[in-house]
Design a protein around this motif. Structure first.
Motif, mmCIF file in Angstrom:
data_model
loop_
_atom_site.group_PDB
_atom_site.id
_atom_site.type_symbol
_atom_site.label_atom_id
_atom_site.label_comp_id
_atom_site.label_asym_id
_atom_site.label_seq_id
_atom_site.Cartn_x
_atom_site.Cartn_y
_atom_site.Cartn_z
ATOM 1 N N MET A 166 0.828 -1.203 0.000
ATOM 2 C CA MET A 166 0.000 0.000 0.000
ATOM 3 C C MET A 166 0.870 1.263 0.000
ATOM 4 S SD MET A 166 -2.839 0.966 2.775
ATOM 5 C CE MET A 166 -4.339 1.163 1.878
ATOM 6 N N LEU A 167 1.802 1.307 0.959
ATOM 7 C CA LEU A 167 2.761 2.413 1.011
ATOM 8 C C LEU A 167 4.164 1.823 0.967
ATOM 9 C CD1 LEU A 167 3.250 5.519 1.543
ATOM 10 C CD2 LEU A 167 3.519 4.872 3.934
ATOM 11 N N LYS A 168 4.952 2.382 0.099
ATOM 12 C CA LYS A 168 6.310 1.868 -0.044
ATOM 13 C C LYS A 168 7.281 3.047 -0.064
ATOM 14 C CE LYS A 168 8.346 -1.893 -2.604
ATOM 15 N NZ LYS A 168 8.377 -2.623 -3.871
ATOM 16 N N ILE A 169 8.261 2.995 0.805
ATOM 17 C CA ILE A 169 9.275 4.042 0.844
ATOM 18 C C ILE A 169 10.558 3.403 0.345
ATOM 19 C CG2 ILE A 169 10.399 5.772 2.329
ATOM 20 C CD1 ILE A 169 7.326 5.818 2.467
ATOM 21 N N GLU A 170 11.169 4.015 -0.666
ATOM 22 C CA GLU A 170 12.372 3.410 -1.244
ATOM 23 C C GLU A 170 13.548 4.369 -1.203
ATOM 24 O OE1 GLU A 170 11.106 2.300 -5.154
ATOM 25 O OE2 GLU A 170 10.276 0.396 -4.482
ATOM 26 N N ASN A 171 14.536 4.024 -0.399
ATOM 27 C CA ASN A 171 15.813 4.753 -0.368
ATOM 28 C C ASN A 171 15.662 6.267 -0.294
ATOM 29 O OD1 ASN A 171 17.358 2.342 -0.640
ATOM 30 N ND2 ASN A 171 16.716 2.323 -2.792
ATOM 31 N N VAL A 172 14.858 6.727 0.614
ATOM 32 C CA VAL A 172 14.657 8.170 0.733
ATOM 33 C C VAL A 172 15.817 8.808 1.498
ATOM 34 C CG1 VAL A 172 13.257 9.944 1.864
ATOM 35 C CG2 VAL A 172 12.159 8.196 0.463
ATOM 36 N N ASN A 173 16.386 9.837 0.912
ATOM 37 C CA ASN A 173 17.420 10.642 1.566
ATOM 38 C C ASN A 173 16.923 12.066 1.704
ATOM 39 O OD1 ASN A 173 20.134 9.186 1.942
ATOM 40 N ND2 ASN A 173 19.417 8.501 -0.067
ATOM 41 N N LEU A 174 17.020 12.587 2.913
ATOM 42 C CA LEU A 174 16.514 13.936 3.147
ATOM 43 C C LEU A 174 17.588 14.758 3.844
ATOM 44 C CD1 LEU A 174 12.987 14.798 4.373
ATOM 45 C CD2 LEU A 174 14.895 15.790 5.567
ATOM 46 N N PHE A 175 17.722 16.005 3.401
ATOM 47 C CA PHE A 175 18.736 16.897 3.973
ATOM 48 C C PHE A 175 18.075 18.150 4.510
ATOM 49 C CE2 PHE A 175 22.740 15.037 2.409
ATOM 50 C CZ PHE A 175 22.226 14.112 1.518
ATOM 51 N N TYR A 176 18.537 18.575 5.683
ATOM 52 C CA TYR A 176 18.201 19.925 6.157
ATOM 53 C C TYR A 176 19.469 20.739 5.989
ATOM 54 C CZ TYR A 176 14.065 17.975 8.458
ATOM 55 O OH TYR A 176 12.877 17.365 8.724
ATOM 56 N N GLY A 177 19.562 21.518 4.927
ATOM 57 C CA GLY A 177 20.812 22.208 4.642
ATOM 58 C C GLY A 177 21.909 21.173 4.446
ATOM 59 N N ALA A 178 22.960 21.248 5.257
ATOM 60 C CA ALA A 178 24.068 20.318 5.097
ATOM 61 C C ALA A 178 23.855 19.045 5.911
ATOM 62 C CB ALA A 178 25.379 20.993 5.513
ATOM 63 N N ILE A 179 22.806 19.040 6.738
ATOM 64 C CA ILE A 179 22.609 17.888 7.616
ATOM 65 C C ILE A 179 21.854 16.785 6.888
ATOM 66 C CG2 ILE A 179 21.565 17.123 9.775
ATOM 67 C CD1 ILE A 179 21.824 20.158 10.622
ATOM 68 N N HIS A 180 22.443 15.624 6.871
ATOM 69 C CA HIS A 180 21.831 14.484 6.213
ATOM 70 C C HIS A 180 20.903 13.806 7.224
ATOM 71 C CE1 HIS A 180 22.675 10.843 3.336
ATOM 72 N NE2 HIS A 180 21.392 11.105 3.487
ATOM 73 N N ALA A 181 19.608 14.110 7.157
ATOM 74 C CA ALA A 181 18.698 13.698 8.227
ATOM 75 C C ALA A 181 18.147 12.286 8.043
ATOM 76 C CB ALA A 181 17.547 14.692 8.342
ATOM 77 N N LEU A 182 17.892 11.881 6.808
ATOM 78 C CA LEU A 182 17.402 10.524 6.572
ATOM 79 C C LEU A 182 18.344 9.832 5.587
ATOM 80 C CD1 LEU A 182 13.533 11.079 6.097
ATOM 81 C CD2 LEU A 182 14.743 10.396 8.186
ATOM 82 N N HIS A 183 18.822 8.643 5.976
ATOM 83 C CA HIS A 183 19.773 7.902 5.142
ATOM 84 C C HIS A 183 19.083 6.693 4.525
ATOM 85 C CE1 HIS A 183 23.511 9.781 6.832
ATOM 86 N NE2 HIS A 183 22.687 10.015 7.830
ATOM 87 N N ASP A 184 18.872 6.722 3.220
ATOM 88 C CA ASP A 184 18.375 5.530 2.516
ATOM 89 C C ASP A 184 17.261 4.813 3.268
ATOM 90 O OD1 ASP A 184 19.918 5.629 0.224
ATOM 91 O OD2 ASP A 184 21.663 4.814 1.291
ATOM 92 N N ILE A 185 16.247 5.572 3.645
ATOM 93 C CA ILE A 185 15.148 4.955 4.386
ATOM 94 C C ILE A 185 14.276 4.136 3.437
ATOM 95 C CG2 ILE A 185 13.011 5.451 5.660
ATOM 96 C CD1 ILE A 185 15.328 6.119 7.368
ATOM 97 N N SER A 186 14.054 2.878 3.800
ATOM 98 C CA SER A 186 13.145 2.039 3.031
ATOM 99 C C SER A 186 12.266 1.273 4.004
ATOM 100 C CB SER A 186 13.911 1.014 2.186
ATOM 101 O OG SER A 186 14.694 1.669 1.229
ATOM 102 N N PHE A 187 10.989 1.247 3.735
ATOM 103 C CA PHE A 187 10.086 0.357 4.478
ATOM 104 C C PHE A 187 8.769 0.303 3.728
ATOM 105 C CE2 PHE A 187 7.156 3.384 6.465
ATOM 106 C CZ PHE A 187 7.890 4.569 6.495
ATOM 107 N N HIS A 188 7.901 -0.573 4.168
ATOM 108 C CA HIS A 188 6.611 -0.634 3.486
ATOM 109 C C HIS A 188 5.506 -0.889 4.500
ATOM 110 C CE1 HIS A 188 7.471 -4.917 3.906
ATOM 111 N NE2 HIS A 188 6.164 -5.088 3.833
ATOM 112 N N VAL A 189 4.294 -0.563 4.102
ATOM 113 C CA VAL A 189 3.117 -0.820 4.924
ATOM 114 C C VAL A 189 2.128 -1.568 4.034
ATOM 115 C CG1 VAL A 189 1.282 0.213 6.313
ATOM 116 C CG2 VAL A 189 3.500 1.363 6.156
ATOM 117 N N ALA A 190 1.684 -2.731 4.501
ATOM 118 C CA ALA A 190 0.725 -3.516 3.702
ATOM 119 C C ALA A 190 -0.697 -3.176 4.135
ATOM 120 C CB ALA A 190 1.012 -5.003 3.895
ATOM 121 N N PRO A 191 -1.678 -3.383 3.260
ATOM 122 C CA PRO A 191 -3.059 -3.062 3.610
ATOM 123 C C PRO A 191 -3.512 -3.776 4.881
ATOM 124 C CG PRO A 191 -2.898 -3.637 1.289
ATOM 125 C CD PRO A 191 -1.559 -3.908 1.879
#
Lengths: 292, 235
Positions: free
Chosen positions: B1-26
């Motif tokens: 249902m929801l799938k997160i694949e290798n999400v990387n998020l930065f706040y300016g120079a700060i690397h806040a999320l590193h390759d986040i992956s997970f999923h949620v099934a119905p």
């Protein structure tokens, strides 16, 4: 007593104009936390539109009034889109300075097009004053008061009943949470500018009926007074703007009647200072304390 | 249902999320647990498009959400109960719920859904004319959840619903989360209260400084010695 009643009526007259203009300041501040210093100049746009359409082009009054309000709405929306929207995520001070810049641009633009010389505002209606015993109330005063009250009631009705109005309140409280509800914040902000500037257009008309000369700096004085009214009532809070407008108008005209005309502005600023000393958020500010 | 694949998020120079992956099934309740600053809230904000992320994908019901503006996401059936409740304090309880149904046009069914919210939270019904800012913390949390339910979501994301609430209210909120799930809504739950979260969830992911460090069935995580030591306070 007669003097008092006369000055009270004058105060309600000018106060209802301040209240209409103050609503524009407070709505815009409420939604994007920006003091739109160009708001007063929107009045000037409305006033010149009337001068051009009626005095130069000879359009019918009703059409000219509608066109002038639409011109104010258009300017407001365009200014928001091109001057403020690009700065929405930059520090507040940038938008504030931009607002002052827009105000100067409008004033100087008007000077370029219409010259700095004042132009007479056309006479829109000629009706005999109403005689109430020893009191004489001009028709303009009655009309101004009625138009202002109707506009304010409609606005209150709009924000408390209509989906778009409620969305405006939601965005002004919490833009992110409002977007999570599916509210398009950009559309809502555009609508806020449109309504605020439309009210300024109505205000321009009423203001120029009372003071019938139009110059490029026409909007400065009522603009600053209305801004004070908005702050006095609690900026961001719509009933506060209306209350502030009426208080300001009445205080001003009572001072003119009983003390001296020259002191009226001093009294107005004095009231502002005293209110802010005791209620920094304005008269109606923070009436609901939020629990966390 | 929801799938997160290798999400990387930065706040300016700060690397806040590193390759986040997970999923949620119905039908699941999935929880993300972790300490303050682990990136739990950032993940939900990224899913809801409240903050942009540099790369990776969020896929909901087969659609990529990355380019969508935040206000379009709720329409797809994904609702977000933000951290700290974020109710509209100067609007009434009823108006807050109306805002939750902002994108809907089926008046009748919306009304029925409001009655359902009032069944879950009778307190809100009593106070529907009251300004939301005057409610207690627990009532505001209920309103925030109720408001999100008004969009009739397929997936409900909740950010720290237990924050700042008394133990009794916490268990009340969690039993309501279970009820909502049993009625067919999938739940993604972000919590610091790891014990409570794992006891209602089917599966969990443990986050540490922006990385998924552990995942598994909620029961297994409850008994995992490392989770116990770090998050449950029992050896």
């Amino acid at each position: 007593m007669i003097l008092f009643l006369n000055q009270l009526i004058n105060g309600l007259h000018v106060g209802s104009i301040y209240a209409l203009i103050a609503l524009g300041y407070t709505m815009v501040y409420g939604i994007i936390k920006l003091i739109n210093f160009a708001h007063g100049d929107i009045l000037m746009i409305g006033a010149y539109t009337i001068v051009v359409t009626i005095s130069f082009m000879g359009w019918p009054i009703a059409v000219a009034i509608i066109v002038s309000i639409l011109a104010c709405v258009l300017f407001g929306v365009v200014i928001e889109r091109f001057a403020y929207k690009p700065l929405r995520s930059s520090p507040k001070i940038s938008s504030l300075i931009t607002a002052i810049g827009v105000s100067m641009l409008l004033q100087n633009g008007a000077q370029l097009i219409f010259s700095p010389n004042p132009k007479p505002f056309p006479i829109l209606l000629n009706a005999p004053p109403l005689n109430l015993g020893p009191l004489q109330i001009s028709f303009t005063t009655i009309l101004t008061f009625a138009v202002a009250i109707i506009s304010m009631i409609s606005l209150q009705g709009f924000v408390s009943t209509f989906k778009m109005g409620k969305a405006m309140r939601a965005v002004s409280e919490d833009m992110d949470a409002a977007q999570l509800m599916g509210i398009n914040a950009n559309h809502t902000i555009t609508a806020t500018f449109a309504i605020g500037c439309g009210l300024a257009g109505v205000g321009a008309l009423l203001y120029c009926m009372a003071y019938p000369t139009v110059s490029p700096t026409l909007g400065s004085l009522p603009g600053i007074k209305a801004f004070i009214a908005a702050v006095l009532g609690g900026i961001g809070i719509m009933p506060g703007a209306m209350l502030g407008g009426f208080i300001l108008g009445i205080a001003e005209s009572l001072t003119k009647g009983y003390i001296s005309s020259q002191l009226s502005d001093a009294v107005v600023y004095g009231i502002l200072i005293i209110v802010l000393l005791f209620k920094p958020a304005g008269l109606l500010g923070k009436s609901v304390s939020e629990k966390v | 249902m929801l799938k997160i694949e290798n999400v990387n998020l930065f706040y300016g120079a700060i690397h806040a999320l590193h390759d986040i992956s997970f999923h949620v099934a119905p039908g699941e309740i999935v929880t993300l647990i972790g300490a303050n600053g682990a990136g739990k809230t950032s993940i939900l904000h990224a899913i809801s498009s409240l903050i942009p992320y540099r790369d990776g994908e969020v896929i909901f019901s087969g659609k990529k959400l990355k380019k969508l503006p935040a206000y379009e996401i709720v329409n797809m059936g994904l609702a977000h109960v933000p951290e700290g409740r974020r109710v509209f304090g100067r609007m009434t309880v009823k108006e807050n719920l109306d805002m939750g149904a902002y994108t809907r046009h089926d008046t009748k069914e919306t009304h029925a859904d409001m009655q359902r919210v009032f069944q879950h939270f009778p307190r809100l019904k009593e106070r529907r004319g009251q300004l939301a800012g005057t409610l207690s913390g627990g009532e505001q949390q209920m309103l925030s959840i109720g408001r999100a339910l008004m969009s009739r979501p397929k997936l409900l994301m909740m950010d720290e619903p237990s924050m700042g609430l008394s133990p009794i209210l916490v268990s009340e909120i969690f039993s309501i989360i279970r009820e909502i799930n049993q009625e067919g809504t999938t739940v993604l739950l972000v919590e610091q209260n790891a014990h409570m979260a794992l006891s209602v969830a089917n599966r969990g992911y443990v986050l540490e400084t922006g990385r998924v460090v552990l995942e598994g069935a909620a029961k297994a995580l409850l008994n995992n010695s490392e989770v116990k030591r770090a998050y449950l306070g029992t050896a």
